[in-house]
Design an enzyme around this catalytic site. Structure first.
Site, PDB file in Angstrom:
ATOM      1  N   GLU A   1       0.825  -1.216   0.000  1.00 60.24           N
ATOM      2  CA  GLU A   1       0.000   0.000   0.000  1.00 60.24           C
ATOM      3  C   GLU A   1       0.856   1.262   0.000  1.00 60.24           C
ATOM      4  OE1 GLU A   1      -2.808   0.273   3.307  1.00 60.24           O
ATOM      5  OE2 GLU A   1      -4.329   1.054   1.934  1.00 60.24           O
TER       6      GLU A   1
ATOM      7  N   HIS B   1       6.595 -26.790   0.249  1.00 59.30           N
ATOM      8  CA  HIS B   1       5.736 -27.754  -0.437  1.00 59.30           C
ATOM      9  C   HIS B   1       4.672 -27.056  -1.283  1.00 59.30           C
ATOM     10  CE1 HIS B   1       7.211 -31.235   1.963  1.00 59.30           C
ATOM     11  NE2 HIS B   1       7.524 -30.263   2.793  1.00 59.30           N
TER      12      HIS B   1
ATOM     13  N   LYS C   1     -14.646   3.377  -2.694  1.00 62.96           N
ATOM     14  CA  LYS C   1     -15.503   3.792  -1.576  1.00 62.96           C
ATOM     15  C   LYS C   1     -16.658   4.661  -2.066  1.00 62.96           C
ATOM     16  CE  LYS C   1     -11.877   3.603   1.930  1.00 62.96           C
ATOM     17  NZ  LYS C   1     -11.037   4.382   2.864  1.00 62.96           N
TER      18      LYS C   1
END
Lengths: 413, 413
Positions: free
Chosen positions: A262, A288, A403
């Site tokens: 960010e 793995h 937003k």
């Protein structure tokens, strides 16, 4: 104190770039524009205040519910997970962050209304997830608001949440306005819940401050070199992997992903899109899962290995040989800590052989001071890299559009 | 059934490439070289056998401890997490995977020796973490081995672990030799613990098989297009993000990271390093962490958004207006499910606007058949991409070096 080793070539780094990085963060710190540099010292008074409060809290509550998301929860979770094994008696912490109804229901079931302190954390005071969950808790648990001693607020001094707290005479703690959410864990954001839960936050601050002082005294030059290397090689290595050999680093990895991604994913001064992509892995599990890609995939990643030399837990692999399974006996009589450390060393060696750019952070053991040091290390590394990328490390303009669209949906419907 | 939408441009894709991908996986399936294509059908008999066993298991055990790592645990965890909310009475599953002593101690404390069924899972039968933990459990809980009805083994028919099981007359299940670990969740690896825990594995297989048939019938062309797009744009977009809007996808994301990263990060026929880097995110949490980097960082990522349209949990955001906090009232009276879905839609819209390459997977609701479908979707997508990259999708040669170095450390000392 941690031990840092850069296995990549630093001879070709431009000395001017190193100085530019150092001077930029030095200026940020001295100008007062960026506040997190001062938290290790300034939060000490806060921790003392909280320690005085602790006795009363301790009598009444056995659980602290944290209502916050992103920078208001990641750092707290990271520190709790790292220090919980050595602080088993700290109060239970419950995190209410995502707007996922299944999780919220699950977490709410853990809450004993009379024995829980609710800490609402939002820098802006307007985070929709946080406020919606707060409302749900008020209604579900019939929480009285006025003069409540069960609700604490942590927010910017000028936020609407701060005004709400004052109007209801709730105890309130301040996130300094020059401290951004993702750089706030050493402010009231982390200090309030962690101190009240019983973690030794004083030592966390001490560790952070000690590292900061060494950095200002030019005793941690590896960090300047690492930031300069990452930025000058960002096209070649657009991804930065943190490969930590202990499950207790899982939340810390998420905190790193936030602060790195960010802060550095930005449009620069001339509008170009720049940034470095963080990836968090846990060893040996991800040997793995992801290691093959590092070993033989494109050479487009740097890898930071992190490991702990000694552990509180001396769990042994028994001297037991099972028929047909003798090939695994080479670790018999060793501790699991020996095994995971050897796995890390073996992986470093093989990754280096395949030409990947590697560095290493070694812990003697996990303790509060080292946790504080590591937090400050990643904060500084981010600031240095942002300065060299010539971006504003501390804003997040890209997430505002969504937003507004969100609000539009609900206001239309 | 899931709904798939590719928002990226598919007109310019070479039809020959699409056919090449389809034919390659068709050949893999019909030649018998790659076995996972047949699991949705062939595992049905296994599930029926396990269902018959269930009654006896159910009387004796309330917990299943899974000793396995990587492909032997990730898929089981993914399915459990997705289906647990709708199957709350399934038996407790405990995972013992990492060589981290703190975690092993913690998990061992959850085990009631008399009420726990131990399932040891390793395709090769030689995984050092798995065998070391198994030995620790044998000694700590004084587990008798000979004729034990409390220990099951899942492994390749020819592995040393299978021989160990036979010698001790332990119940043993086979992972077909042509099914690789990370493609094995619909084999005994997933079916044994999940069926015995009480999950509806039959419906998982049904959902997987239905999708597979639609794919063979050329009714899921979006998938061919996606694989072709990813591979032909792999230099422009070296990273592939899965952004899932529900906490219940956290383990599924880790499963995707393994299958995608480990399968595609390879040296190709001429020795060049190729690969695509998977990144798993959870919404809305990672809107507060990683989204800024997607929005304004380099255009080097594709993003797959995943969301669930309806939820079992109808938790509401109360019609409550708090003084000074009225700005968040726009979601009052909506459900948290509405909020998280709207957050996903708003983010898709804003990410698309910023020029990022996006596709979308929509769930009506989380059920067994859809989970099976999604597993097969990602397995097929991986096979198609591997075929187009001209690599061996099913091996992992890069991780062998580290294992040899590890063994060297202990044999020297």
């Amino acid at each position: 104190m941690l031990r840092y080793t850069n296995h990549f070539e630093t001879k070709t780094l431009d000395p001017f770039t190193l100085e530019k990085g150092y001077e930029a963060v030095r200026y940020e710190a001295s100008s007062g524009d960026v506040g997190y540099y001062h938290l290790p010292l300034s939060s000490i008074a806060l921790v003392e205040e909280l320690q005085n409060l602790y006795r009363d809290i301790d009598r009444r509550f056995n659980t602290i519910a944290i209502i916050g998301i992103g920078g208001s929860s990641l750092g707290i979770k990271a520190i709790e997970r790292l220090l919980r094994p050595s602080t088993p008696n700290a109060k239970k912490l419950i995190y209410l962050e995502n707007s996922d109804p299944i999780t919220i229901m699950h977490e709410m079931k853990q809450i004993d209304k009379f024995r829980t302190l609710f800490v609402v954390i939002s820098k802006s005071g307007g985070t929709v997830e946080t406020l919606s969950i707060f409302k749900r808790l008020i209604v579900s648990f019939e929480l009285p608001l006025q003069d409540s001693e069960q609700i604490y607020v942590v927010s910017d001094d000028a936020s609407p949440l701060a005004q709400f707290a004052d109007e209801n005479h709730l105890r309130r703690f301040v996130i300094p306005s020059n401290v951004g959410g993702r750089f706030s864990v050493l402010s009231a954001v982390g200090m309030v819940p962690l101190t009240l839960a019983g973690f030794d936050t004083f030592m966390i601050l001490k560790g952070a401050q000690a590292f900061l002082e060494r950095f200002w005294n030019r005793e941690e030059e590896h960090m300047l070199q690492k930031a300069a290397f990452y930025v000058t090689h960002s096209e070649q290595y657009p991804m930065n992997v943190l490969f930590a050999y202990s499950d207790t680093f899982e939340e810390f990895g998420k905190w790193v992903v936030q602060i790195w991604g960010e802060s550095l994913g930005k449009r620069n001064r001339v509008g170009s899109r720049v940034g470095l992509t963080p990836i968090s892995l846990i060893g040996s599990v991800d040997q793995h899962s992801f290691l093959q890609l590092i070993m033989e995939g494109p050479l487009n990643k740097t890898v930071t290995f992190m490991h702990i030399e000694s552990s509180e837990e001396h769990l042994m692999i028994p001297e037991l040989s099972l028929s047909h399974l003798e090939k695994s006996d080479f670790v018999n009589g060793k501790s699991f800590n020996d095994l995971i450390n050897a796995q890390c060393r073996a992986t470093i060696q093989s990754v280096l052989q395949s030409g990947v750019c590697v560095d290493e952070i070694a812990w003697k053991q996990i303790d509060e001071a080292s946790v504080g040091e590591l937090i400050l290390y990643y904060e500084l590394l981010t600031s240095l890299s942002g300065a060299l990328l010539e971006i504003n490390t501390y804003d997040q303009p890209g997430v505002e559009v969504g937003k507004q669209i969100l609000q539009g949906y609900f206001q239309k419907g």
